[in-house]
Enzyme design. Structure first.
Site, PDB file in Angstrom:
ATOM      1  N   GLU A 154       0.821  -1.210   0.000  1.00 31.42           N
ATOM      2  CA  GLU A 154       0.000   0.000   0.000  1.00 31.42           C
ATOM      3  C   GLU A 154       0.859   1.265   0.000  1.00 31.42           C
ATOM      4  OE1 GLU A 154      -2.743  -0.663   3.308  1.00 31.42           O
ATOM      5  OE2 GLU A 154      -4.030  -1.818   1.974  1.00 31.42           O
TER       6      GLU A 154
ATOM      7  N   ASP B 251      -8.196  -9.020   4.451  1.00 34.25           N
ATOM      8  CA  ASP B 251      -7.951  -7.885   5.345  1.00 34.25           C
ATOM      9  C   ASP B 251      -9.017  -7.767   6.439  1.00 34.25           C
ATOM     10  OD1 ASP B 251      -6.774  -5.658   6.348  1.00 34.25           O
ATOM     11  OD2 ASP B 251      -7.521  -4.276   4.839  1.00 34.25           O
TER      12      ASP B 251
ATOM     13  N   GLU C 251      -1.563 -11.844  13.344  1.00 32.69           N
ATOM     14  CA  GLU C 251      -2.065 -10.472  13.570  1.00 32.69           C
ATOM     15  C   GLU C 251      -3.577 -10.459  13.486  1.00 32.69           C
ATOM     16  OE1 GLU C 251      -0.112  -7.231  11.360  1.00 32.69           O
ATOM     17  OE2 GLU C 251      -2.076  -6.320  11.023  1.00 32.69           O
TER      18      GLU C 251
ATOM     19  N   GLU D 144     -12.428  -2.081  12.099  1.00 39.24           N
ATOM     20  CA  GLU D 144     -12.418  -1.291  10.867  1.00 39.24           C
ATOM     21  C   GLU D 144     -13.543  -1.683   9.915  1.00 39.24           C
ATOM     22  OE1 GLU D 144      -8.715  -1.697   8.751  1.00 39.24           O
ATOM     23  OE2 GLU D 144      -9.519  -0.812   6.913  1.00 39.24           O
TER      24      GLU D 144
ATOM     25  N   TRP E 100      -9.432  -2.869  -4.780  1.00 40.87           N
ATOM     26  CA  TRP E 100     -10.093  -2.013  -3.797  1.00 40.87           C
ATOM     27  C   TRP E 100     -11.606  -1.970  -4.052  1.00 40.87           C
ATOM     28  CZ3 TRP E 100      -6.249   2.768  -3.311  1.00 40.87           C
ATOM     29  CH2 TRP E 100      -5.173   2.355  -2.511  1.00 40.87           C
TER      30      TRP E 100
HETATM   31  C1  GCV Z   1      -2.409   0.592   8.456  1.00 38.91           C
HETATM   32  C2  GCV Z   1      -5.938  -2.055   5.613  1.00 38.91           C
HETATM   33  C3  GCV Z   1      -6.367  -0.792   6.291  1.00 38.91           C
HETATM   34  C4  GCV Z   1      -5.215   0.197   6.362  1.00 38.91           C
HETATM   35  C5  GCV Z   1      -4.047  -0.479   7.075  1.00 38.91           C
HETATM   36  C6  GCV Z   1      -3.674  -1.737   6.300  1.00 38.91           C
HETATM   37  C7  GCV Z   1      -2.551  -2.507   6.958  1.00 38.91           C
HETATM   38  O1  GCV Z   1      -5.686  -1.830   4.266  1.00 38.91           O
HETATM   39  O2  GCV Z   1      -7.461  -0.235   5.619  1.00 38.91           O
HETATM   40  O3  GCV Z   1      -5.659   1.335   7.077  1.00 38.91           O
HETATM   41  O4  GCV Z   1      -2.946   0.378   7.167  1.00 38.91           O
HETATM   42  O5  GCV Z   1      -4.795  -2.589   6.244  1.00 38.91           O
HETATM   43  O6  GCV Z   1      -2.856  -3.460   7.660  1.00 38.91           O
HETATM   44  O7  GCV Z   1      -1.404  -2.155   6.766  1.00 38.91           O
END
Ligand code: GCV
Length: 708
Positions: free
Chosen positions: A297, A371, A393, A399, A549
């Site tokens: 990302e 995710d 993790e 979220e 996405w």
């Molecule tokens: C910290 C997802 C979340 C991001 C996060 C990413 C990650 O894409 O939307 O906000 O970034 O996971 O775990 O690195």
């Protein structure tokens, strides 16, 4: 004047208006230490003894916590004898008892009732200070819950850590409980007393580390002023057995060091990191190490220089090695330029590197391959890298799961992943055995939870979200613990142990995760949330720059059917799982309802085991989810007599919002699927409240927790 106030208070009491003193705002979490029922008070110890020469700050913190708890729980100091705390190395009284502590390691503990000098004594013994501290919290917990006090326990996982996605400006990526608790601006001059309560709460669960800053890291956190701030936090957390770690930005040698490259094989880059590690350990002697998000990302990483993830991780590991630090290298990696199914990319990238990582590197893998969705199958990397310690993790912050508004107990989600059988080394090769190291004989093991903690008075945005922090800690200590037992324990500590309350609340919590799956993403659907903020449904979105996405990428619905074909005829993600798991996921009949549309693209008329069509079943699941939340509200209403007004009302308010949002999810999703398949709703299922265009037009520019 004082007399007048007294009369007014008396009048309020007579009128039966709420006694504000009794109101609770959830700040104390599960460490409320309320007076026990009269009969139990006599059993609360009246004295706490540590060796006069004891210097271990963790043992002294344990002593202070016991004082505090006993005084509060007994309404003075109790009469239940003395507690002796310590290790055989530092306490002559503990040594004299010749207790068997052999299998307890550095952090395990023994709480035992013994007779010494004709008097009953409760001993909290361990091989090290951390164990004594954890034993003290276990003793308090058992007294609070009215259980016999004796317990022998040791953690199965070594690194039990929180990941804060907290930015240096105090915003929190995916945070729904206010600002970051780390007040970077005022550190190190001012250490918020709240840090102590944070440490106490974590120590009570056995959480022994915290990564202070976001994985989308700024190099600034590695500069001298910010290291001084981190050191100040570390000083507060140390007596509670917690180590501080930092997320490291891979390109820091360029940004801070003025180098032209961050290539991990470049000697000047290696030297820069070695010097940086030395500098960190000068101010934080017990620094835990680095967490790294690389080449994911938009974050920089070793791939920018044609190097592997192992090259990058090992370079940092080498810098930390002389000091005993570890690298947690994330496997959350996917590329928009890679046409491969996103669910497969991390495995494709990391599996070939098994055995190439330095001994002080853990590869940190999310519970599922996409995710943190409401439900995902376990990540195929679990079991696939036997020569590498894999750290699990989880996301504690919700979220994709209704933020801090929806009541969703994650203990059940965590336990579902942990008990999943990877079959990697035959039946019984569960994810929990990968994580605790027993499957492949690893001693360096870990579990991370993305924190849901913020500056809100109740820490997590709602009382019930505290249960998710609690469940993470308890399952990191024992990945085989029962989610239900943990829920009942939390409810008992947080509200009341009365079974008329704790039982129905544990039932509600256990049902809450499936309810959310049903109203958001039933039957294995995933990633259908609104763009960016992830609040609410947006299955229609298909125009974002990166293909993966878009919700449409995940559901692949059209007039004929729905679901992602990940069988050998599709992306063949099933091929990344070991034999029996792969065979199970290869056919709709054996996959089971939970992951059906994750692995299969099926016609709307596909017959489900009960005889109904896929379409009918899908709609019924949405309906079931909404009905479940309505049921939670009714149940909570019935529990009002057990809970103080403040906590009861906030929970009731949030459940009302949750019911409305569950209906919104259901209505918007059904309206969208119907716009594709043109089908009627099954009998008795209500029409969506609004036309599809209404849902499509909703916008939430100020939704909390967005990345920036
Ligand atoms: C910290 C997802 C979340 C991001 C996060 C990413 C990650 O894409 O939307 O906000 O970034 O996971 O775990 O690195």
């Amino acid at each position: 004047m004082r007399a007048l106030v007294g009369v007014l208070c008396a009048l309020l009491l007579l009128l039966g208006l709420p006694d504000r003193a009794a109101a609770e705002d959830s700040y104390e979490l599960w460490l409320r230490y309320r007076p026990l029922p009269a009969a139990a008070r006599a059993g609360v110890p009246g004295a706490v003894a540590v060796d006069p020469a004891e210097r271990d700050a963790r043992v002294l913190a344990a002593r202070d916590e016991l004082f505090r708890a006993f005084a509060a729980m007994s309404g003075g100091m109790g009469g239940g004898g003395e507690v002796v705390l310590g290790t055989p190395a530092t306490s002559a009284r503990v040594r004299a008892l010749r207790l068997d502590l052999g299998d307890l390691g550095d952090e395990g503990y023994l709480v035992r009732r013994v007779m010494t000098g004709g008097r009953p004594v409760t001993v909290v013994a361990a091989n090290g200070g951390a164990g004594v501290l954890y034993g003290a919290f276990a003793l308090i917990r058992r007294l609070q819950l009215g259980r016999p006090v004796e317990e022998r326990s040791a953690p199965k996982v070594r690194l039990r850590v929180l990941n804060h996605w907290d930015n240096l400006d105090r915003s929190v990526e995916r945070g729904y409980a206010g600002q970051s608790i780390w007040d970077w601006w005022r550190l190190p001059g001012h250490k918020d007393p709240r840090y102590v309560d944070y440490a106490r709460a974590n120590a009570s669960l056995g959480i022994n580390g915290t990564i202070l800053n976001n994985v989308n890291a700024k190099a600034d956190s590695l500069t001298a002023p910010y290291l001084a701030k981190a050191a100040a936090v570390a000083d507060v957390l140390r007596p509670y057995g917690m180590k501080v770690y930092l997320s490291a930005r891979f390109s820091a040698p360029i940004e801070l060091g003025g180098l032209e490259t961050a290539d991990p094989l470049d000697p000047s880059v290696q030297a820069w990191w070695r010097a940086k590690a030395d500098e960190i350990y000068r101010v934080i002697p017990d620094f835990g190490g680095f967490l790294v998000k690389a080449n994911s990302e938009g974050q920089p990483g070793p791939r920018d220089y044609g190097r592997s993830h192992a090259d990058g991780a090992n370079m940092l590991a080498e810098a930390l090695r002389p000091h005993g630090g570890a690298v947690m290298w994330r496997a959350f990696v996917y590329q928009e330029t890679d046409p491969e199914d996103r669910a497969k990319q991390a495995y494709t990238e990391f599996k070939p590197q098994d055995g190439r990582f330095a001994p002080n590197v853990l590869v940190q893998v999310k519970n599922g391959p996409i995710d943190f969705q409401p439900r995902e199958p376990f990540h195929p990397l679990f079991g696939a890298m036997p020569r590498t310690p894999l750290m699990l993790e989880f996301q504690i912050t919700k979220e994709y799961l209704g933020f801090a508004t929806h009541l969703v107990y994650l203990g059940e989600l965590f336990a579902e992943t942990l008990r999943s059988d990877t079959y990697a080394r035959g039946p019984g090769s569960t994810v929990s055995r990968v994580v605790d190291g027993s499957l492949d004989g690893h001693r360096l093991t870990g579990m991370a939870g993305v924190a849901n903690i913020g500056s809100d008075r109740d820490w997590t945005g709602s009382t019930f979200d505290q249960a998710n922090w609690y469940a993470f800690g308890r399952l990191a200590w024992d990945p085989d613990a029962s989610a239900r037992t943990v829920a009942a324990e939390w409810a008992g500590l947080t509200f009341t142990t009365d079974p008329a309350f704790a039982r129905p609340v544990a039932d509600l919590m256990m049902a809450s995760r499936q309810a959310m799956v049903d109203y958001m993403t039933p039957l294995g659907l995933a990633h259908l949330m609104g763009t960016g903020h992830h609040h609410g449904p947006a299955p229609w979105v298909s125009d974002l720059a990166r293909p993966e996405w878009n919700p449409a990428y995940y559901h692949r619905a059209d007039a004929r059917g729905i679901g992602f074909d990940r069988t050998s005829k599709g992306s063949n993600a099933v091929g990344q799982y070991a034999g029996p798991a792969a065979r199970r996921f290869a056919r709709p009949e054996t996959t089971g309802e939970d992951h059906l549309l994750w692995f299969h693209h099926l016609p709307w008329d596909h017959r489900m085991p009960g005889g109904a069509t896929l379409w009918e079943t899908l709609v019924r699941r949405y309906d079931r989810g909404v009905a479940a939340v309505a049921g939670f509200r009714a149940r909570w209403a019935g529990l009002r007599p057990f809970v103080d007004a403040e906590r009861w009302s906030k929970t009731a308010d949030l459940l009302k919002v949750q019911e409305e949002e569950a209906r919104w999810w259901r209505d918007a999703s059904v309206a969208y699927w119907r716009s594709l398949n043109g089908r009627a709703l099954p009998p008795g299922s209500p029409e969506p409240a609004h036309p599809l265009e209404y849902y499509k037009a909703l916008r939430f520019p100020y939704a909390p927790g967005q990345a920036h």
